[in-house]
Structure formats: C-alpha cells, structure tokens
Design a protein around this motif. Structure first.
Motif, PDB file in Angstrom:
ATOM      1  N   ILE A 181       2.396  10.527  -0.913  1.00 12.87           N
ATOM      2  CA  ILE A 181       1.748  11.066   0.291  1.00 12.87           C
ATOM      3  C   ILE A 181       2.384  12.432   0.571  1.00 12.87           C
ATOM      4  O   ILE A 181       3.613  12.532   0.646  1.00 12.87           O
ATOM      5  N   ALA A 221      -4.516   9.843   0.939  1.00  9.14           N
ATOM      6  CA  ALA A 221      -3.581  10.881   0.478  1.00  9.14           C
ATOM      7  C   ALA A 221      -4.384  12.007  -0.181  1.00  9.14           C
ATOM      8  O   ALA A 221      -4.064  13.199  -0.037  1.00  9.14           O
ATOM      9  N   CYS A 258      -8.871   4.919  -6.405  1.00  6.21           N
ATOM     10  CA  CYS A 258      -8.297   4.149  -5.291  1.00  6.21           C
ATOM     11  C   CYS A 258      -8.727   2.688  -5.378  1.00  6.21           C
ATOM     12  O   CYS A 258      -8.854   2.015  -4.355  1.00  6.21           O
ATOM     13  N   THR A 267      -2.553   1.740   9.206  1.00 13.94           N
ATOM     14  CA  THR A 267      -3.320   1.959   7.974  1.00 13.94           C
ATOM     15  C   THR A 267      -2.499   1.659   6.718  1.00 13.94           C
ATOM     16  O   THR A 267      -3.037   1.174   5.725  1.00 13.94           O
ATOM     17  N   GLY A 268      -1.206   1.930   6.770  1.00 15.70           N
ATOM     18  CA  GLY A 268      -0.355   1.640   5.607  1.00 15.70           C
ATOM     19  C   GLY A 268       0.045   0.173   5.518  1.00 15.70           C
ATOM     20  O   GLY A 268       0.737  -0.216   4.573  1.00 15.70           O
ATOM     21  N   LEU A 296       0.260   8.025   7.430  1.00 17.82           N
ATOM     22  CA  LEU A 296      -0.176   6.758   6.815  1.00 17.82           C
ATOM     23  C   LEU A 296       0.849   5.631   6.905  1.00 17.82           C
ATOM     24  O   LEU A 296       0.671   4.602   6.272  1.00 17.82           O
ATOM     25  N   HIS A 297       1.915   5.838   7.691  1.00 19.71           N
ATOM     26  CA  HIS A 297       2.884   4.760   7.870  1.00 19.71           C
ATOM     27  C   HIS A 297       2.644   3.986   9.164  1.00 19.71           C
ATOM     28  O   HIS A 297       3.481   3.219   9.596  1.00 19.71           O
ATOM     29  N   VAL A 313      -4.468   4.033   0.905  1.00 21.92           N
ATOM     30  CA  VAL A 313      -3.489   5.127   0.905  1.00 21.92           C
ATOM     31  C   VAL A 313      -3.788   6.118  -0.225  1.00 21.92           C
ATOM     32  O   VAL A 313      -3.688   7.335  -0.042  1.00 21.92           O
ATOM     33  N   TYR A 314      -4.204   5.625  -1.402  1.00 23.14           N
ATOM     34  CA  TYR A 314      -4.602   6.559  -2.469  1.00 23.14           C
ATOM     35  C   TYR A 314      -5.776   7.418  -2.006  1.00 23.14           C
ATOM     36  O   TYR A 314      -5.813   8.631  -2.242  1.00 23.14           O
ATOM     37  N   TRP A 355       0.820  -1.227   0.000  1.00 23.19           N
ATOM     38  CA  TRP A 355       0.000   0.000   0.000  1.00 23.19           C
ATOM     39  C   TRP A 355       0.850   1.272   0.000  1.00 23.19           C
ATOM     40  O   TRP A 355       0.372   2.348  -0.352  1.00 23.19           O
ATOM     41  N   LEU A 356       2.119   1.140   0.441  1.00 24.97           N
ATOM     42  CA  LEU A 356       2.961   2.340   0.505  1.00 24.97           C
ATOM     43  C   LEU A 356       3.899   2.438  -0.681  1.00 24.97           C
ATOM     44  O   LEU A 356       4.684   3.377  -0.788  1.00 24.97           O
TER      45      LEU A 356
END
Ligand SMILES: Cc1cc2nc3c(=O)[nH]c(=O)nc-3n(C[C@H](O)[C@H](O)[C@H](O)COP(=O)(O)OP(=O)(O)OC[C@H]3O[C@@H](n4cnc5c(N)ncnc54)[C@H](O)[C@@H]3O)c2cc1C
Ligand code: FES
Length: 511
Positions: A19, A187, A121, A69-70, A65-66, A183-184, A13-14
C-alpha cells in the motif's frame, strides 16, 4: 504462517499488498475537496474525482486501508442478509429495488474496472447463499425469496442443495455474485489517483469541521475546502446530526484456514445466530484457503475473553471442514443504522458542503462503492439517482426501530452510569500477565494493562467521546468503549472513532 490466538491478530488482506505510504500533513492548506478517511469509500471517491478538475486531498488518521476495509471478509454481493423483505416493509418496493440496483451497479463497476486496468485482485464470480438450519429461518428465507421475486432480482432460487459439508434446511441462492481482494484493488486506485494529482496524507487525524467547510486536525493544522467528504467510517464529527445515537457498532471475528478447500466453494451466510460467514480465498501462491467469519457482538460489550470468539470459529471449521490450521485471524467492527439503510449524502441540514457515508451494517463493499459514486456526484453538484434513498436526513423509522433506538440509547445511558458507580473494580493484585482490567489504586479508578513481563500501563478509563468507561478486549489488547465503539490501544492511542482524543496515560498517586 500458522498462528495461535495469543498472537497479535493480523488480517489476511493486509499481509502481502504494497500500500503506497504518505507523509503526514504538516501545514495548513487549501484544497477544493477534502476527503477524511482512506477506506473503500474515501479511496474510491478520490479515484472517481481524480480527473474532475478539482484539487482533491485525502486525510487518513492512520494508515490507508487499515480501517474496517482491511479487516473485512470481502464478499462483493447484493445479497445482504434478510434485507429486501425488510426494506419493502420499512420503505417501499421502489426503494428496495433501488437499493438492489445501486449495489448491483457497484459490483458491475468493479468488474469493468478490474478488466480495464487489468487489476490482479482475485475477483471471482460465485453464487451467494443465505442458509437456514431452523424452521424459523426457513420461513424467513421464503419471505425473502418472495421479496426477490417482487423486485425481479435475477438469478435467485430457493434450494436445499449447497456445496456445504453439513446439512441445512433451506438456502436462498443468488447467482453471479463476486468475491475479491479489496486491498489489492484499492491500492491500485490509490496509485492511479496519486498519478492524477490527488494528494494523500497519512497519520493526519481530523478533529472537527468548522462551518462552512474547514477541517481542523487534532494537531491544529487546518484544511480549507469547498466540500468535505466524511468517509471516516464512524463520522469523526458525529455530534453534527447525533450520529452516535443512530448507529450501533457491531464487532465480528474472522480467520483464514489451510485445508482441503473446494475450488468453487460458494459464499455463505446463515440467518441464525451466531453468524457463520463462509467463503474461500485464493492465496497469491495459488493455494485455496477457507475463510470463516462470525461471533459478532455489540462493540465493547463482551462477557468473556474475546480470544474465545476465535476459538469458536476454529472449532466450527474443524467440525465441518476438518481444518484447524489457522493462517490469519482478525476482527473489526461496522455500524448498523436503525432502519438498515446506510447514511450517504448531506450530513446534516444546515451544512450544505459536508457529506457523509457510513452505516453499512457489514455490507460496505458494494455499498461503499455505491457511496463513493454518490459522494462524487454530490461533491460536483450533480444529482444521483440514489441520493434520496440513502439521504441521512430521511426519517422512516418504524415503531420497532424507534424501540431499538430507545433500547440502544438506554443501554448507553446504563453504561455511562455504570462507569460512574464505584465498587465494580478489581484490585491490582487480581491482574494477571497480559491482562487488562478496571482497577482502583489508592482511590483512583484506572484502566490497567499488565504486559507479559509484568509492567503495568495505566490510562484514564473514561472514553474521550462521551465519558463511558472502556472495557478490555483481550484478543486485540485494546480498550473498547461499550457506548459507541471507540477503541484505544492499551497505551491510550485512538484506534477507532468516534473519539478523536487519546485516553490519558497516568501514574497512580502513591498513598
Ligand atoms: C468482520 C467484518 C466483515 C465484513 N465483511 C463484509 C463483506 O463480506 N462484504 C461487505 O460488503 N462488507 C463487509 N463488511 C463491511 C465492510 O468491510 C465495511 O462496511 C467497509 O469496509 C467500511 O469502509 P469505510 O471506507 O466506510 O471505512 P474504513 O475502511 O474503516 O475507512 C475509514 C478510514 O477513516 C480513517 N479515519 C477514522 N477517523 C478518522 C479521522 N478522525 N481523521 C482521519 N481519518 C480517520 C480510518 O483510519 C480508516 O482508515 C464487513 C465488516 C466487518 C467488520
Ligand atoms: S464511543 Fe461514545 S462514549 Fe465512548
């Protein structure tokens, strides 16, 4: 890129989304609402509050987001394992129905938002399945299905037919659920909130809340606010309300793999142990990947190298889907409250301006969006239909939950005592390359990590939260605390709370 398990884990996801980046807070400030933590809850709350006429400030201890959730698996569903039968028996039909409704509304909100803002997303509608391979599991699914019927949850069927490439005994299918790339989505919400005047600060770790609503950072800067929203996953100020004694941190593993993956594969999770969570992911290049998750355990309490947990997921994918080409692998933890309901609302009696959202039991995508809506309303002094259900000050523990409370806290006490006893430590000679162990050097007990070149980094092993000895997590090269799940890099930096202070680096005394 294909990875082996000696590589650093990296989340699917990252890898890709841009971001937005923000500078740390380098002064003391005043704001109206301060949000501590930039994951799905904090960012969604900031987005919802952006046009409220209040000055909104977000403090993120690391990068937005790290956090968890990431490192999620991103099923956006109201099917949260075997939850509804449990909620009916612990709470009531009305409250179990409210839980469904709060989550369903959160999903519908995401759908509408993605549509309105045209966010790319990867939002896809899929059926969600709970499946069983045992008779006990089959019975549990039948009870859960009865609960769905009592609550009038639409789109549910008990079936033996799935699109899994292996036989199952039974499955509980729920139509019209969602999968996405969180994440999309988030962000984009950060950009929207920033444009509307919300201030974000990264690498700005909160340490404590002073009455009535002042946040003090680790570096001493202060943020004076009218309301504080604690969205730091594990509440950083967890001594308020003794949150550390009310939630269990559970770590899980996930990976994406390349292969011949069915385009419309549903989203699956079994009811047995070990957990197997399955879905597909449509990559930016248009390739459909398989995502497998599972192999959970209480954080910091693992018997063998955590790299084996990835190997077990890869073996499962190879056996059932004929694919072993891992593109990404990652792990993360979430917090499970004793009565299975998240804590959302006023954090503790006596602190009317401090609100929290935590304890999502690995279902924090829809619950996290629901939480952000509740926090938004509470911060603006409005009522919310679900505030009573999720209130952190509720007390509805069944004897079985009281039992697990005692067991969990006895486990913590045991870890605490174990750490104080001598003799369980290795000697420095036993430490291999790229390994970490608790060692005794010249009478000093230390946590030691030897890198691939043979250089050893020593830190004090007592967790800065409440003093339990940390354990090495091989796959992440981190020190994880077996008591409440704080995590530290091998150099001692805080990766995850509740701890807010690092482990001290030391050089052993020479004899
Ligand atoms: C392996 C795994 C798979 C999952 N899969 C699913 C799924 O498929 N569907 C689903 O619904 N849920 C799933 N979940 C659960 C979901 O991912 C989480 O519940 C959710 O992401 C939690 O979001 P959050 O905003 O509360 O926390 P986070 O995303 O962790 O955000 C909290 C933020 O606060 C920051 N922070 C922490 N301490 C401080 C401090 N002192 N000061 C400032 N900032 C701080 C952190 O750096 C972090 O960025 C899964 C969880 C795991 C572990
Ligand atoms: S997290 Fe509580 S003692 Fe370590």
């Amino acid at each position: 890129m294909t990875q082996s398990f000696t590589n650093e884990p990296s989340s699917y996801w990252l890898d890709g989304p841009q971001i937005p980046e923000f500078a740390p807070l380098n002064e003391s400030i005043r704001t109206d609402i301060v949000i501590v933590g930039g994951g799905i809850v904090g960012i969604t709350a900031a987005y919802l509050l952006r046009n409220s006429g209040r000055l909104v400030t977000v403090l993120e201890g690391g990068r937005l987001l790290h956090g968890t959730t990431g490192y999620t698996t991103a099923k956006l569903t109201a099917q949260h394992g075997l939850i509804y039968d449990e909620l009916i028996s612990t709470f009531s039909e009305q409250q179990a129905g409210d839980y469904y409704e709060a989550n369903r509304k959160a999903m519908d909100w995401v759908k509408q938002l993605v549509d309105e803002l045209g966010i790319d997303c990867g939002l896809e509608t899929r059926p969600a399945y709970l499946y069983s391979e045992s008779t006990k599991g089959e019975e549990q699914l039948e009870k859960e299905y009865e609960a769905y019927q009592k609550l009038g949850i639409p789109g549910a069927t008990l079936t033996t037919e799935t699109d899994l490439p292996f036989p199952i005994r039974k499955a509980l299918r729920l139509d019209d659920q969602l999968q996405f790339h969180p994440v999309y989505l988030l962000a984009t919400l950060v950009k929207e909130a920033t444009d509307a005047g919300v201030k974000f600060y990264e690498n700005s770790r909160a340490k404590t809340v002073h009455m009535p609503s002042q946040v003090e950072l680790v570096d001493g800067h202060k943020v004076d606010a009218q309301q504080v929203l604690v969205t730091s996953h594990f509440p950083f100020n967890d001594f308020e309300g003794l949150y550390f004694s009310r939630m269990r941190p559970e770590r899980s593993y996930a990976m994406t793999l390349r292969g011949n993956v069915q385009e419309d594969l549903g989203m699956y999770i079994n009811v047995e142990s070990p957990t197997r969570s399955i879905r597909s992911v449509l990559d930016a290049s248009g390739e459909r990947l398989l995502q497998i998750g599972g192999e959970g355990h209480v954080s910091g309490r693992h018997e063998e190298s955590t790299r084996n947990n990835y190997a077990k997921l890869r073996d499962f994918a190879a056996e059932h889907f004929g694919t072993t080409e891992v593109t990404h692998h990652w792990s993360a933890q979430d917090l499970a409250p004793l009565d299975h309901l998240p804590y959302i609302g006023q954090m503790v009696t006596g602190m009317p301006n401090v609100f929290v959202a935590t304890g999502f039991s690995k279902w924090g995508m829809s619950n996290g969006i629901a939480a952000a809506h509740i926090l938004h309303d509470l911060a603006l002094d409005r009522s919310n239909p679900y505030e009573e259900l999720f209130s952190p000050t509720r007390s509805k523990l069944k004897p079985k939950d009281v039992g697990s409370f005692i067991k969990d806290n006895a486990g913590v006490a045991k870890e605490l005592i174990k750490g104080k006893l001598t003799g369980a430590e290795a000697s420095l000679d036993e430490l291999g390359l790229d390994e970490g162990k608790i060692v005794r050097v010249d009478g000093q007990k230390l946590a030691a990590y030897k890198d691939e070149q043979g250089a050893v980094t020593f830190v004090k092993p007592a967790c800065t939260h409440m003093g339990c000895d940390v354990a090495f997590n091989q796959a992440e090269r981190s020190w994880d605390c077996p008591c409440h799940g704080s995590r530290f890099s091998y150099r001692g930096d805080v990766l995850e709370g509740p701890a807010t202070e690092p482990l001290e680096q030391v050089q052993p005394k020479q004899s």
